[in-house]
Write an enzyme that holds these catalytic residues in place. Structure first.
Site, mmCIF file in Angstrom:
data_model
loop_
_atom_site.group_PDB
_atom_site.id
_atom_site.type_symbol
_atom_site.label_atom_id
_atom_site.label_comp_id
_atom_site.label_asym_id
_atom_site.label_seq_id
_atom_site.Cartn_x
_atom_site.Cartn_y
_atom_site.Cartn_z
ATOM 1 N N GLU A 219 15.957 10.358 33.767
ATOM 2 C CA GLU A 219 15.115 11.064 34.730
ATOM 3 C C GLU A 219 14.171 10.075 35.412
ATOM 4 O OE1 GLU A 219 13.072 14.066 32.552
ATOM 5 O OE2 GLU A 219 14.802 15.398 32.436
ATOM 6 N N SER A 246 13.418 15.432 36.329
ATOM 7 C CA SER A 246 12.894 16.442 35.426
ATOM 8 C C SER A 246 12.930 17.801 36.111
ATOM 9 C CB SER A 246 11.452 16.096 35.046
ATOM 10 O OG SER A 246 10.759 17.223 34.600
#
Length: 341
Positions: A219, A246
């Site tokens: 991420e 995310s």
């Protein structure tokens, strides 16, 4: 044990109709872009192809009714108080395949009717009243919902296979943007430029070699949060990556760009100063200029072909174990980034 006794296995539950339902609910609540990795990967294990076009098709049709972070006003806890996913499914039942089997051993239709008859929807509303909220503030009524869906699949000369953006978490005025590219070969390099005040409003930041075969597809949360905390960049700067985000990411962040840089995808050929066009409404993501000068697509293609002839994969640190196996054999992010056998 009831499932065992009834002979109901995962394959009876994880059907094409069930995946359809999952995408419908995901679109309605503004779910994470990571679902476009996890759902296709799970489907693949069952021999089902869940194409990115399916997500885009349904996101054109399904009302975005979940008014929850990061694309709404309230925390996810409030969604449960408002009736949770059962209430979302109840409101969207005309869009769902209600005869799918579920882990209760009953169909979705039976489950929803049981929840309704049990008074669950009325009971949980009491929690909302503690916060002086009404259900319709958290889960919007279908008839008053203006926005359709929450996620878009973009394509263009940077992302021929596709890319993903959660437009529900992007301000209207940033769903179309043209700006100069700032290119980084790792998230760390980009992050330090952001916190070092070396990025300009309007820039299009490109973080590459962070896809499944590049670094395992982490991420980009460190950089997105740094951008949001910078009043100069928040709401004015775009981030593109072959990595992922995310579920809490806000702003114009485009991920899963495929083919990824590590296999020589076009994102590997973009250079500082190239002009990038983000066009969410028309589902486009393109280089529209070279070295700061607008030009036609034929010139972009010629430039990319020349750059490709000189392109070399950056040298990564030695890898071993599962990490090496994965980065050697991961599939495209637009297929689910699963490990190919």
């Amino acid at each position: 044990m009831e499932l065992v006794n009834k002979g109901i296995t995962a394959k009876h539950i994880l059907t094409p109709d069930a995946f359809h339902n999952a995408v419908v609910v995901h679109a309605a609540i503004g779910g994470s872009t990571n679902a476009m990795l996890h759902l296709p990967a799970v489907a693949h294990e069952l021999g089902i192809e869940l194409r990115p076009e399916k997500f885009d098709e349904l996101n054109h049709k399904i009302p975005h009714i979940g008014n929850i972070y990061p694309s709404g006003e309230y925390p996810t806890e409030a969604l449960w108080f408002a009736g949770g996913i059962p209430m979302v499914e109840w409101l969207l039942r005309d869009f769902l395949n209600l005869d799918v089997m579920t882990v209760t051993g009953k169909t979705l239709r039976e489950n929803l009717q049981d929840v309704k008859n049990d008074g669950f929807f009325e009971r949980v509303e009491g929690y909302l009243r503690n916060y002086e909220l009404r259900r319709e503030q958290v889960i919007r009524p279908l008839e008053s919902t203006k926005e359709m869906g929450s996620i878009a699949v973009l394509k263009g000369n940077i992302a021929p296979e596709g890319a993903v953006i959660k437009y529900a978490a992007v301000a209207e005025d940033m769903r179309y943007h043209v700006g100069p590219a700032r290119v980084f070969n790792s998230e760390e390099d980009c992050y330090y430029c952001v916190v070092g005040d070396r990025v300009n409003p309007g820039d299009v930041l490109i973080i590459r070699y962070e896809g499944p075969r590049g670094s395992g597809m982490p991420e980009m949360v460190m950089t997105t949060e740094a951008m949001l905390c910078d009043s100069r960049l928040a709401g004015s700067t775009v981030l593109l990556t072959d990595g992922r985000f995310s579920g809490a990411t806000r702003g114009p962040a485009v991920g899963h760009i495929s083919p990824e840089a590590a296999i020589g995808g076009p994102i590997a050929l973009v250079e500082d100063g190239d002009l990038i066009e983000l066009d969410v409404a028309n589902r486009r993501l393109n280089v529209v200029g070279i070295a700061g000068r607008r030009c036609g697509q034929s010139e972009v293609e010629e430039t990319f072909a020349d750059r490709k002839s000189h392109w070399m994969l950056p040298k990564f640190e030695p890898r071993k174990g599962v990490y090496k196996k994965y980065t050697d054999r991961a599939s495209s992010a637009m297929k689910g980034a699963y490990l190919e056998y």
